[in-house]
Structure formats: structure tokens, C-alpha cells
Design an enzyme around this catalytic site. Structure first.
Site, PDB file in Angstrom:
ATOM      1  N   SER A 124       0.788  -1.295  -0.068  1.00 30.13           N
ATOM      2  CA  SER A 124      -0.022  -0.161  -0.028  1.00 30.13           C
ATOM      3  C   SER A 124       0.899   1.100   0.003  1.00 30.13           C
ATOM      4  O   SER A 124       1.657   1.523  -1.033  1.00 30.13           O
ATOM      5  CB  SER A 124      -1.007  -0.046   1.047  1.00 30.13           C
ATOM      6  N   HIS A 159      -3.956  -2.360  -4.282  1.00 27.15           N
ATOM      7  CA  HIS A 159      -5.174  -2.596  -3.897  1.00 27.15           C
ATOM      8  C   HIS A 159      -6.286  -2.496  -5.107  1.00 27.15           C
ATOM      9  O   HIS A 159      -7.289  -2.095  -5.134  1.00 27.15           O
ATOM     10  CB  HIS A 159      -5.814  -1.588  -2.969  1.00 27.15           C
TER      11      HIS A 159
END
Length: 238
Positions: A124, A159
Site C-alpha cells: 500500500s 489494491h
């Protein structure tokens, strides 16, 4: 050899019962008990996140530590970072993380570490940061472009399958010219770069994919990048 392993999502914090990506990162160090350091700056050094890191990695063949910038372990942060085999950057607010790193010169120390063979990794925020630019939710209410450290060329979106707004936002930013083309990764997929060049994509889930995403003749096009699943069959291939 300069290595970066950028996870779209996964690892101990997202897949506590599936250590395949974390084991892959450890194996790339090429040593029996690599020294791996967790950097939780993006989560404001959240203690629960740090605890989960130790809970996961103390069970693996490695020597875990963490770098808190709220309570630094030493005055000489550069020496502390350069002493490690692997740096593992956690998720959270990418924009805030990069600002803190710049203030404390951690961005420079990480670049030096990378140039000296320390593996840089993360998910992330810890994935976006290595690229020239990326798609971030650091500003509440929207997904926007953020400039990264530029160790890897192009843009990045993590993601990709795990958050509903990620794919359409990446497409929107590319089509409007607000961000250049690049590479996206699903949760469970990791992008392995060697000497700044894409080497392979691996995954902890059979269905997790990576994508090359770019603008072409006014449209955004995707090309699937094959991933090696790190299950029993996949391990024998790498």
C-alpha cells in the site's frame, strides 16, 4: 543487486494466515536469518501494527526489528537502516509518511540502502512510495496522484481489486493526463524489481494479478502481467 518488492496488498497485516509473500521477501535476502526492519511511519507508528509485525515475523527465520520515528532507536538513523537486509514499509497515509521521511532524511537513507543492496519492500503506502508517482487515498474523499521517491519509473496503483474505487480512479487519472501510465497490483500480488527493472510478479492468491495500464489513442488499456502463484507448485519455479 538493488531490489524492491512492492505489494499491492497482502503480507502479515492483510493475510495473517497466509505468509507466502512475506516468506518470498525473506528468501530474496539470500541469507539464513535476514535482518528485517518494519517501518510503520504511514500508520503514525501504531503500536498494534508493530505488535502484529513481531507476532508474524518472530515465527519466521529472520531477525525482526522496527524503526519508529516517534521514538527513534538511535540518533544515527542512517547507520540503523544500512545495517538491515530488508526494509518492510507498512500501509497508511503515504503523503504524511513521505513528509516525515523527508524531514528526518529517511528518504535519502533508504535510497542509499537500496543502492547498497538492502531490499526495500512494503504494501500500500509501502508500495506506492518507491515509484515516481502513485494513486493514494491520503487526502480524504478522493483518490489522487502523489509524487513518490522515484526509485522506480512510472506510476503505481495498489489494491487494484481490493477497493472498488481504485481501478476507475487510476483509469480516470491516466486518461485525463494527471498521472502517467504504470503498473497496478491486486491484493495478494507483489511486483519484484531488480536494478530498477521489472523482474517478475508473484502472488499469495491464485487469482491475484498485476497489470500494465496506459493511455492509447484516448482510451485506457490494460495488459495482464502473468504472476507466479507462490503455492507449492509456484515455489519450485522461482
Amino acid at each position: 543487486m538493488k531490489q524492491i518488492i512492492a505489494m499491492g496488498g497482502g503480507g502479515f497485516s492483510m493475510e495473517p494466515d497466509n505468509p507466502l509473500l512475506d516468506l518470498y521477501i525473506l528468501r530474496q535476502a539470500g541469507t539464513g536469518r535476514p535482518k528485517i526492519c518494519f517501518v510503520p511511519t504511514a500508520s503514525s507508528d501504531a503500536q498494534g501494527y508493530i505488535d502484529r509485525f513481531y507476532d508474524a515475523f518472530q515465527r519466521l527465520e529472520c531477525t525482526p526489528s522496527h524503526l519508529s520515528l516517534v521514538q527513534p532507536p538511535t540518533v544515527d538513523l542512517e547507520d540503523f537502516i544500512l545495517d538491515k537486509d530488508i526494509i518492510y514499509v507498512g500501509g497508511g497515509n503515504t503523503k504524511s509518511m513521505l513528509a516525515v521521511w523527508k524531514e528526518r532524511s529517511v528518504d535519502r537513507y533508504l535510497k542509499t540502502a537500496w543502492e547498497n543492496g538492502v531490499i526495500l519492500s512494503g504494501l500500500s503506502a509501502g508500495s506506492i512510495c518507491w515509484f515516481e508517482e502513485g494513486v493514494t487515498d491520503s487526502i480524504p474523499g478522493d483518490l489522487t496522484r502523489l509524487e513518490g521517491l522515484g526509485l522506480l519509473s512510472g506510476s503505481h496503483c495498489p489494491h487494484y481489486d481490493g477497493e472498488a474505487d481504485r481501478r476507475p480512479s487510476y483509469h480516470r487519472l491516466i486518461q485525463s493526463g494527471q498521472i502517467g501510465g504504470g503498473i497496478a497490483a491486486d491484493d495478494g500480488a507483489a511486483l519484484h524489481y531488480v536494478d530498477g527493472v521489472f523482474h517478475r510478479a508473484v502472488s499469495s492468491r491464485p487469482e491475484a494479478k498485476a497489470y500494465e495500464v496506459r493511455a492509447m489513442e484516448g482510451h485506457v488499456v490494460e495488459a495482464v502481467i502473468p504472476t507466479v502463484y507462490l503455492g507449492e507448485a509456484g515455489r519450485a519455479m522461482i
